[in-house]
Design a protein around this motif. Structure first.
Motif, PDB file in Angstrom:
ATOM      1  N   GLU A  91       0.872  -1.416   0.172  1.00  0.00           N
ATOM      2  CA  GLU A  91       0.074  -0.034   0.186  1.00  0.00           C
ATOM      3  C   GLU A  91       1.009   1.253  -0.016  1.00  0.00           C
ATOM      4  O   GLU A  91       1.653   1.317   0.854  1.00  0.00           O
ATOM      5  CB  GLU A  91      -0.811  -0.151   1.248  1.00  0.00           C
ATOM      6  CG  GLU A  91      -1.832   1.152   1.378  1.00  0.00           C
ATOM      7  CD  GLU A  91      -0.915   2.160   2.405  1.00  0.00           C
ATOM      8  OE1 GLU A  91      -0.933   3.505   2.101  1.00  0.00           O
ATOM      9  OE2 GLU A  91      -0.261   1.787   3.344  1.00  0.00           O
ATOM     10  N   ASN A  92       0.532   2.148  -0.908  1.00  0.00           N
ATOM     11  CA  ASN A  92       1.158   3.270  -1.165  1.00  0.00           C
ATOM     12  C   ASN A  92       0.329   4.498  -1.285  1.00  0.00           C
ATOM     13  O   ASN A  92       0.781   5.591  -1.500  1.00  0.00           O
ATOM     14  CB  ASN A  92       2.366   3.461  -2.073  1.00  0.00           C
ATOM     15  CG  ASN A  92       2.081   2.905  -3.391  1.00  0.00           C
ATOM     16  OD1 ASN A  92       0.767   3.099  -3.760  1.00  0.00           O
ATOM     17  ND2 ASN A  92       2.847   2.839  -4.505  1.00  0.00           N
ATOM     18  N   ASN A  93      -0.943   4.241  -1.221  1.00  0.00           N
ATOM     19  CA  ASN A  93      -2.081   5.369  -1.419  1.00  0.00           C
ATOM     20  C   ASN A  93      -2.173   6.045  -0.215  1.00  0.00           C
ATOM     21  O   ASN A  93      -2.863   5.253   0.929  1.00  0.00           O
ATOM     22  CB  ASN A  93      -3.317   4.559  -2.046  1.00  0.00           C
ATOM     23  CG  ASN A  93      -4.299   5.814  -2.478  1.00  0.00           C
ATOM     24  OD1 ASN A  93      -4.878   6.306  -1.746  1.00  0.00           O
ATOM     25  ND2 ASN A  93      -4.620   5.647  -3.763  1.00  0.00           N
ATOM     26  N   GLN A  94      -2.133   7.247  -0.161  1.00  0.00           N
ATOM     27  CA  GLN A  94      -2.527   8.225   0.958  1.00  0.00           C
ATOM     28  C   GLN A  94      -3.739   8.195   1.647  1.00  0.00           C
ATOM     29  O   GLN A  94      -4.077   7.830   2.821  1.00  0.00           O
ATOM     30  CB  GLN A  94      -2.000   9.783   0.922  1.00  0.00           C
ATOM     31  CG  GLN A  94      -2.069  10.523   1.999  1.00  0.00           C
ATOM     32  CD  GLN A  94      -1.294   9.881   3.196  1.00  0.00           C
ATOM     33  OE1 GLN A  94      -0.183   9.447   3.026  1.00  0.00           O
ATOM     34  NE2 GLN A  94      -1.637  10.222   4.352  1.00  0.00           N
ATOM     35  N   SER A  95      -4.829   7.885   0.607  1.00  0.00           N
ATOM     36  CA  SER A  95      -6.197   7.942   1.057  1.00  0.00           C
ATOM     37  C   SER A  95      -6.591   6.649   1.789  1.00  0.00           C
ATOM     38  O   SER A  95      -7.417   6.449   2.531  1.00  0.00           O
ATOM     39  CB  SER A  95      -7.191   8.147  -0.044  1.00  0.00           C
ATOM     40  OG  SER A  95      -6.914   7.210  -1.082  1.00  0.00           O
ATOM     41  N   THR A  96      -5.955   5.564   1.139  1.00  0.00           N
ATOM     42  CA  THR A  96      -5.956   4.207   1.786  1.00  0.00           C
ATOM     43  C   THR A  96      -5.273   4.269   3.159  1.00  0.00           C
ATOM     44  O   THR A  96      -6.072   3.642   4.002  1.00  0.00           O
ATOM     45  CB  THR A  96      -5.346   3.151   0.737  1.00  0.00           C
ATOM     46  OG1 THR A  96      -6.022   3.062  -0.581  1.00  0.00           O
ATOM     47  CG2 THR A  96      -5.611   1.871   1.497  1.00  0.00           C
ATOM     48  N   HIS A  97      -4.301   4.745   3.309  1.00  0.00           N
ATOM     49  CA  HIS A  97      -3.647   4.853   4.755  1.00  0.00           C
ATOM     50  C   HIS A  97      -4.427   5.372   5.522  1.00  0.00           C
ATOM     51  O   HIS A  97      -4.731   5.056   6.921  1.00  0.00           O
ATOM     52  CB  HIS A  97      -2.409   5.639   4.386  1.00  0.00           C
ATOM     53  CG  HIS A  97      -1.693   5.406   5.611  1.00  0.00           C
ATOM     54  ND1 HIS A  97      -0.651   4.305   5.862  1.00  0.00           N
ATOM     55  CD2 HIS A  97      -1.250   5.973   6.882  1.00  0.00           C
ATOM     56  CE1 HIS A  97       0.022   4.369   7.180  1.00  0.00           C
ATOM     57  NE2 HIS A  97      -0.384   5.610   7.527  1.00  0.00           N
ATOM     58  N   GLU A  98      -5.250   6.513   5.226  1.00  0.00           N
ATOM     59  CA  GLU A  98      -6.000   7.526   6.150  1.00  0.00           C
ATOM     60  C   GLU A  98      -7.247   6.649   6.434  1.00  0.00           C
ATOM     61  O   GLU A  98      -7.764   6.657   7.615  1.00  0.00           O
ATOM     62  CB  GLU A  98      -6.401   8.840   5.569  1.00  0.00           C
ATOM     63  CG  GLU A  98      -5.183   9.650   5.498  1.00  0.00           C
ATOM     64  CD  GLU A  98      -5.519  10.820   4.661  1.00  0.00           C
ATOM     65  OE1 GLU A  98      -6.562  11.244   4.071  1.00  0.00           O
ATOM     66  OE2 GLU A  98      -4.754  11.997   4.570  1.00  0.00           O
ATOM     67  N   GLU A  99      -7.663   5.979   5.646  1.00  0.00           N
ATOM     68  CA  GLU A  99      -8.943   5.154   5.813  1.00  0.00           C
ATOM     69  C   GLU A  99      -8.878   3.908   6.678  1.00  0.00           C
ATOM     70  O   GLU A  99      -9.926   3.510   7.348  1.00  0.00           O
ATOM     71  CB  GLU A  99      -9.873   4.743   4.490  1.00  0.00           C
ATOM     72  CG  GLU A  99     -10.333   6.022   3.763  1.00  0.00           C
ATOM     73  CD  GLU A  99     -10.917   5.607   2.513  1.00  0.00           C
ATOM     74  OE1 GLU A  99     -12.092   5.512   2.143  1.00  0.00           O
ATOM     75  OE2 GLU A  99      -9.998   5.268   1.344  1.00  0.00           O
TER      76      GLU A  99
END
Length: 210
Positions: A91-99
């Protein structure tokens, strides 16, 4: 002149769909199972080291230590089984990390560490997995740095992880470790952690019978 403009316009139209497609997440191939890897925030703990000393000894910027450690472990896992039907998404997607990562809690330390998805709704959780075309979530719960002086100075890097299915049910929880004489650079950590991260990937593949 008009013919030239028409040619350029048609060429542009043919290129645009290509770039749009390139940005989309590709679905898993038949027989493959995709697993999203997420490293938690502030998940480095130690019985000896503190944040500033970790940054100083590894040469990693203090604000980037956690992200760097998580990235190294996640990428090593993702590259461990190239021929397996078990495919890991680092995972390197910022929105995914925040969610996800911002809402996942971990408790315990070292070999007794685990995580909880209780603060994430099932709908949000599934939406994130679907967006990544993943069926499972692999959480890097903690990277515990255990230093011991006897019989010789050794740093045990204990990596705790938990695998969840699409219904947020825990499928597998475990840990692997690797050792060093001292805290090493990011590149060295990447090298010495390969065997342990490969064991994590293999354990998951066996559990999922892939």
């Amino acid at each position: 002149m008009k013919d030239n403009r028409l040619f350029v316009f048609l060429l542009a139209l043919s290129i645009i769909p290509f770039f749009t497609f390139a940005e989309e997440k590709l679905p898993a191939k038949k027989g493959e199972v995709q697993i999203l890897i997420v490293g938690l925030n502030d998940n480095i703990r130690s019985n000896y080291y503190y944040d500033a000393s970790i940054a100083e000894e590894t040469g990693i910027n203090a604000d980037s230590v956690v992200k760097k450690f998580n990235t190294i472990i996640a990428k090593n896992i993702a590259e461990a089984l190239p021929k397996s039907a078990c495919k890991f998404i680092a995972e390197n997607n910022q929105s995914t990390h925040e969610e996800l990562a911002d809402k996942i809690e971990f408790h315990g330390e070292g070999e007794n560490c685990n995580s909880s998805l209780s603060k994430i709704s099932v709908d949000t959780y599934r939406e994130v997995l679907n967006k990544e075309n993943a069926k499972y979530l692999l959480v890097i719960n903690q990277h515990y740095l255990k230093r011991q002086e006897q019989p010789m100075r050794t740093v045990f890097h204990i990596v705790s992880y938990t695998l969840y299915d699409q219904d947020q049910k825990e499928v597998l929880n475990g840990n692997q470790f690797f050792t060093s004489m001292k805290l090493e650079s990011a590149e060295k950590i990447k090298q010495i952690s390969r065997k342990s991260t490969a064991k994590i990937a293999s354990s998951i593949a066996r559990t999922l019978e892939l």
